[in-house]
Scaffold this motif. Structure first.
Motif, PDB file in Angstrom:
ATOM      1  N   ASP A   1      92.021  44.748 -11.205  1.00 12.24           N
ATOM      2  CA  ASP A   1      93.000  43.894 -10.538  1.00 12.24           C
ATOM      3  C   ASP A   1      92.481  42.468 -10.399  1.00 12.24           C
ATOM      4  O   ASP A   1      93.235  41.498 -10.539  1.00 12.24           O
ATOM      5  N   TRP A   2      91.185  42.323 -10.112  1.00  7.38           N
ATOM      6  CA  TRP A   2      90.595  40.981 -10.041  1.00  7.38           C
ATOM      7  C   TRP A   2      90.721  40.290 -11.396  1.00  7.38           C
ATOM      8  O   TRP A   2      91.040  39.086 -11.466  1.00  7.38           O
ATOM      9  N   CYS A   3      90.477  41.034 -12.471  1.00  5.11           N
ATOM     10  CA  CYS A   3      90.584  40.455 -13.806  1.00  5.11           C
ATOM     11  C   CYS A   3      92.017  40.027 -14.110  1.00  5.11           C
ATOM     12  O   CYS A   3      92.249  38.950 -14.687  1.00  5.11           O
TER      13      CYS A   3
ATOM     14  N   MET B   1      94.651  39.489  -6.257  1.00  7.80           N
ATOM     15  CA  MET B   1      93.417  39.181  -5.526  1.00  7.80           C
ATOM     16  C   MET B   1      93.330  40.024  -4.257  1.00  7.80           C
ATOM     17  O   MET B   1      92.243  40.490  -3.886  1.00  7.80           O
TER      18      MET B   1
ATOM     19  N   GLN C   1      92.726  36.759 -12.427  1.00 12.73           N
ATOM     20  CA  GLN C   1      92.201  35.565 -13.093  1.00 12.73           C
ATOM     21  C   GLN C   1      93.138  35.097 -14.196  1.00 12.73           C
ATOM     22  O   GLN C   1      93.365  33.883 -14.366  1.00 12.73           O
TER      23      GLN C   1
ATOM     24  N   SER D   1      92.230  43.316  -5.313  1.00 10.58           N
ATOM     25  CA  SER D   1      90.841  43.327  -5.765  1.00 10.58           C
ATOM     26  C   SER D   1      89.874  43.593  -4.617  1.00 10.58           C
ATOM     27  O   SER D   1      88.714  43.942  -4.854  1.00 10.58           O
ATOM     28  N   ARG D   2      90.342  43.426  -3.381  1.00 12.38           N
ATOM     29  CA  ARG D   2      89.497  43.701  -2.210  1.00 12.38           C
ATOM     30  C   ARG D   2      89.643  45.136  -1.715  1.00 12.38           C
ATOM     31  O   ARG D   2      89.089  45.504  -0.676  1.00 12.38           O
TER      32      ARG D   2
ATOM     33  N   HIS E   1      82.903  42.050  -9.316  1.00 13.37           N
ATOM     34  CA  HIS E   1      83.568  40.768  -9.107  1.00 13.37           C
ATOM     35  C   HIS E   1      83.295  40.141  -7.754  1.00 13.37           C
ATOM     36  O   HIS E   1      83.599  38.970  -7.545  1.00 13.37           O
ATOM     37  N   ASP E   2      82.742  40.892  -6.816  1.00 18.80           N
ATOM     38  CA  ASP E   2      82.542  40.367  -5.456  1.00 18.80           C
ATOM     39  C   ASP E   2      81.244  40.916  -4.879  1.00 18.80           C
ATOM     40  O   ASP E   2      81.240  41.612  -3.866  1.00 18.80           O
TER      41      ASP E   2
ATOM     42  N   TYR F   1      88.401  46.131  -9.494  1.00 16.68           N
ATOM     43  CA  TYR F   1      87.828  45.153 -10.425  1.00 16.68           C
ATOM     44  C   TYR F   1      88.846  44.754 -11.488  1.00 16.68           C
ATOM     45  O   TYR F   1      89.012  43.557 -11.796  1.00 16.68           O
TER      46      TYR F   1
ATOM     47  N   TYR G   1      98.813  36.117  -8.821  1.00 13.53           N
ATOM     48  CA  TYR G   1      97.394  35.885  -8.534  1.00 13.53           C
ATOM     49  C   TYR G   1      97.050  36.328  -7.114  1.00 13.53           C
ATOM     50  O   TYR G   1      96.073  37.059  -6.897  1.00 13.53           O
TER      51      TYR G   1
END
Length: 655
Positions: free
Chosen positions: A383-385, A403, A388, A406-407, A461-462, A381, A399
Motif C-alpha cells: 500500500d505504501w508503494c 498512506m 508513492q 501503509s501504517r 517502508h517505515d 508495504y 495517496y
C-alpha cells in the motif's frame, strides 16, 4: 528463452544425483547411446560447467555430451555414440517430417501450460532406426551436432527460429562462442578485485544466477501470451516470482541492465492489459496462485523512483484494482475480496482465527492457511508503494488513503510481547501467542514459512516508525541483537526445524536462507550501529555462501538469494524498494567497479576487505566525507567513487 543455459534432466533435484534422464528440447528430451543401450550415469567431477556451455562424460559407454544455447535453440554435440533417442511425455506428439523430428503439444492448452512446439534437426541426414508413439531412435555418427528449436507460437515459427539461429557450418562452436561473449559482457559489468579466487567464483556464480529471471519469449518480433491466449507483436518477458524477486533481484537488474529491466516492467503492463489483473507470480500460463502480497507494487514504485520509463498510469490501474478489489489470501489469485479483506480495509489488519476456531472461509488454502500477520505486513508495504505512485501521478486522495493503510502494521505490534502478533476479526489478540513456536507448520496460521521473530521486521517502508513502537533506536538495536542470539530454550532444534523447515542458514532466530530476512542485518544502520551490520554481514557471507554444491543456504528461488549476495558483496543493499537509496554494509573485495547506463562507472574501494577486514573506519564519496551509512541511487548512476577505510576493529562513532 534468451540467456538460458542447457539444463540436464535427472531423477532428482540434488547435485550428486547420478542418473541422467536426458537433455531437454522444450518438453522433449534427447539421450545418446550405443547399440540400443541408453542407460547412463554421470560423474560431475569430470564435467565442465560454464554459464553458456557444459560438457559431461556419460559413464556407461564413455559418451561425451556437450551443450550450448542461443535464444530459441538448444545445441548438442555427442561423441562416441551411434544412436540417439528422442522422446516426449504425455501432452505432446512426436513425428518425423521432412528430415526433422517435430514435437507438438496436443492442444493450445498444453502450450499455455509450458509445452512449446519444437523441431529437432541433425547436422547431416536423418536415419530412423525405430519409431514408436512419442519416441524415435536415430542413427548418429561421431561428433554429431543436434539442433532443437522451440516456439510457443507454432511449428512453423520453431522452424523459422531454427533457420534464423543455426548456420550451416560450425554451428555448435558458433553458439558456444556467442554465449561466452554475451555472458562475459554481462558479468563484466561488475568487476571485482581482491579476496580469494573461490570468493570471486562465488560472486560471479551469484551474478549469473541473478539474471535467470525473467525469460524473454519474443520470437522474431512476436510472442504468444498465456494471459489472453493470443499472439502479439512486440517484446515480452514472463516467468517471475515477485515475493522472492522484488527485494533485490529486480533492483540489481535495474542497476546493471537498465534497458532490459525497462522491457520487463513494460511486460507487466502488457500482462495487466491482456488479463485485467496485475500479476504477482507470472508464468507462461498466466498468473500463478503462489505466495502472498501484490508485489508488483514495489516493482513499479522502485522503477519510478529510479527513473525507469514505463506506462505508470496503466500500471497504477492494475495496482489499484489489486489493492481494492482482490482477495489478499495467500496462494489465491483472481478472487474477489472476502470479509477478511474488508477487515483489513476497515479495521487495519488481516484477521487470524481465534485459538481453537475452525476455518470458515472457503477460499482459504487448506495447507497455506491465512498467514494473517504476514498478509497485514506485506500489504501495508505494498500500500505504501501504491501511495508513492499515486502521489507521482497527482492522485492526492489515493495517496492519503494508501498512506493511511501503509501504517496498518502498527495495529499488530503487541507492546507487551515486543513482537508482531495476530488478532481475530473482533480485534482481540489471539490468546497465549508464542512468537517463536506458534502458527503450525511453517508458522502458516500467522506467517509465511517463518515465525514472527522474523516477520516483525517486515516494515521496509517505515523503519523509523517500527523503532518507535519498539521504544526507540537503542531498543530496536537490542532487539536485533537478541534476534541473532536467541536459541531454543523451550524446545529442541529438531522440533524447530520440523516445524520451520525453511529456516535454513540459522543464526539465533535469524534465517539467512529465506527471503523475509534479507534486509534485517542492514537495520542496524537505521539504529545508529552500522558496525553491527558490518559484523553480521561478513559472518553471513563467509559462513553461508561458499564455492561448493551446498554453497547456497536456502531456496535460491530464481536468483533472489544470489542477488542478495551480489549486493552484499559489493557493499550496499536496497532495504526498501520504492526508495531510491541503499544501506551500506561491508564489501567482500578490495575493489568493485560497476559499469552502468550511459557509460557511467561507479567504483567501491575498500582496501583490506579481501583479506578479511570488515569494519568501516571512515567513508568518502567522490572525495567528500560520507557522514551516514547510506547511498542515494543518483550517487551510483551518475558515476563516482566510494572509498571505505577498512579495519579489524569497529568505529562505533560512524553513524
Amino acid at each position: 528463452m534468451a540467456r538460458c543455459t542447457p539444463l540436464l534432466l535427472g531423477g532428482g533435484d540434488y547435485f550428486c544425483n547420478e542418473v541422467l534422464q536426458g537433455f531437454p528440447v522444450g518438453q522433449a528430451w534427447l539421450m545418446p547411446g550405443v547399440q540400443g543401450d541408453f542407460a547412463n550415469k554421470v560423474d560431475h567431477s569430470r564435467g565442465t560447467f560454464r554459464c553458456y556451455y557444459c560438457r559431461l562424460e556419460l559413464e556407461e559407454h564413455e559418451v561425451e555430451a556437450e551443450a550450448a544455447v542461443s535464444d530459441h535453440v538448444y545445441f548438442y554435440r555427442f561423441s562416441h555414440a551411434d544412436q540417439l533417442l528422442i522422446a516426449c511425455g504425455e501432452g505432446s506428439t512426436l513425428s518425423v517430417q521432412d528430415g526433422m523430428v517435430v514435437v507438438s503439444p496436443t492442444d493450445r492448452a498444453a502450450v499455455k501450460n509450458g509445452a512449446p512446439y519444437a523441431v529437432i534437426r541433425l547436422h547431416g541426414p536423418l536415419q530412423v532406426l525405430a519409431a514408436q508413439e512419442r519416441r524415435v531412435v536415430l542413427h548418429i555418427s561421431e561428433g554429431t551436432e543436434v539442433y532443437g528449436a522451440v516456439s510457443y507460437i507454432s511449428v512453423e515459427q520453431a522452424l523459422c527460429n531454427l533457420q534464423n539461429e543455426v548456420a550451416e557450418e560450425n554451428s555448435f562452436d558458433d553458439a558456444k562462442e556467442q554465449g561466452r561473449q554475451i555472458w562475459n559482457e554481462l558479468l563484466g559489468r561488475a568487476r571485482v578485485q581482491g579476496n580469494s579466487r573461490d570468493r570471486q567464483v562465488v560472486f560471479y556464480t551469484a551474478l549469473f544466477r541473478a539474471f535467470q529471471r525473467m525469460t524473454c519469449y519474443t520470437e522474431q518480433g512476436k510472442y504468444f501470451s498465456g494471459y489472453d491466449n493470443t499472439v502479439h507483436d512486440g517484446t515480452f518477458y514472463t516467468g517471475d516470482g515477485l515475493w522472492d524477486t522484488f527485494r533485490c533481484m529486480h533492483p540489481l537488474q535495474l542497476l546493471l541492465d537498465f534497458d532490459r529491466q525497462a522491457e520487463i516492467v513494460n511486460s507487466y503492463v502488457l500482462m495487466y492489459q491482456q488479463s485485467g489483473l496485475m500479476p504477482s507470480f507470472p508464468a507462461v500460463s498466466g498468473d500463478l496462485p503462489v505466495m502472498l502480497g501484490f508485489h508488483a507494487a514495489p516493482l513499479f514504485a522502485d522503477s519510478y523512483a529510479k527513473g525507469l520509463p514505463a506506462d505508470y498510469e496503466t500500471a497504477y490501474e492494475g495496482l489499484y484494482k489489486n489493492a481494492t478489489e482482490q482477495c489478499m489470501l495467500p496462494w489465491v489469485c483472481n478472487e474477489p475480496a472476502t470479509e477478511l479483506d474488508r477487515c483489513y480495509y476497515e479495521k487495519g489488519f488481516f484477521p487470524a482465527l481465534k485459538r481453537g476456531e475452525k476455518e470458515y472461509i472457503p477460499q482459504v488454502h487448506s495447507f497455506e492457511r491465512r498467514q494473517a500477520v504476514a498478509v497485514t505486513l506485506e500489504h501495508a508495504y505494498d500500500d505504501w508503494c501504491v501511495a508513492q505512485l499515486a502521489r507521482a501521478l497527482g492522485k492526492q486522495g489515493d495517496y492519503e488513503r494508501f498512506m493511511e493503510r501503509s501504517r496498518n502494521y502498527r495495529n499488530l505490534y503487541h507492546e507487551q510481547l515486543g513482537f508482531m502478533a495476530p488478532k481475530s476479526i473482533d480485534g482481540q489478540w489471539v490468546k497465549d501467542f508464542d512468537p517463536k513456536w506458534d502458527g503450525g507448520q511453517g508458522g502458516r496460521d500467522y506467517c509465511a514459512e517463518n515465525n514472527t521473530w522474523i516477520y516483525t521486521w517486515s516494515v521496509f517502508h517505515d523503519i523509523e516508525g517500527l523503532a518507535q513502537l519498539m521504544g526507540g533506536r537503542q531498543a530496536m538495536e537490542q532487539k536485533l541483537d537478541n534476534l541473532f542470539t536467541e536459541g531454543f530454550h523451550e524446545g529442541s532444534k529438531y522440533e524447530f526445524f520440523g516445524q520451520f523447515p525453511d529456516s535454513t542458514g540459522l543464526m539465533g532466530q535469524f534465517v539467512m536462507g529465506n527471503e523475509p530476512a534479507f534486509h534485517i542485518p542492514y537495520l542496524y544502520d537505521y539504529c545508529g550501529a552500522p558496525w553491527k551490520t558490518q559484523k553480521r554481514l561478513r559472518d553471513l557471507m563467509d559462513i553461508w555462501f561458499t564455492n561448493s554444491p551446498t554453497g547456497i543456504c536456502g531456496d535460491e528461488d530464481g536468483g533472489a538469494m544470489s542477488s542478495w549476495l551480489v549486493f552484499s558483496a559489493l557493499g550496499f543493499y536496497p532495504v526498501c524498494p520504492g526508495k531510491a537509496e541503499y544501506a551500506i554494509g561491508t564489501p567482500l573485495f578490495d575493489e568493485a567497479q560497476l559499469r552502468l547506463k550511459d557509460g557511467k562507472t561507479f567504483t567501491v574501494r575498500s582496501e583490506g576487505a579481501g583479506d578479511g577486514l570488515r569494519y568501516i573506519q571512515s567513508a568518502t564519496l567522490n572525495g567528500k566525507v560520507l557522514e551516514h551509512p547510506f547511498l542515494r541511487h543518483e550517487d551510483l548512476i551518475n558515476g563516482g567513487e566510494l572509498v571505505l577505510q577498512m579495519s579489524n576493529k569497529p568505529n562505533k562513532n560512524w553513524k
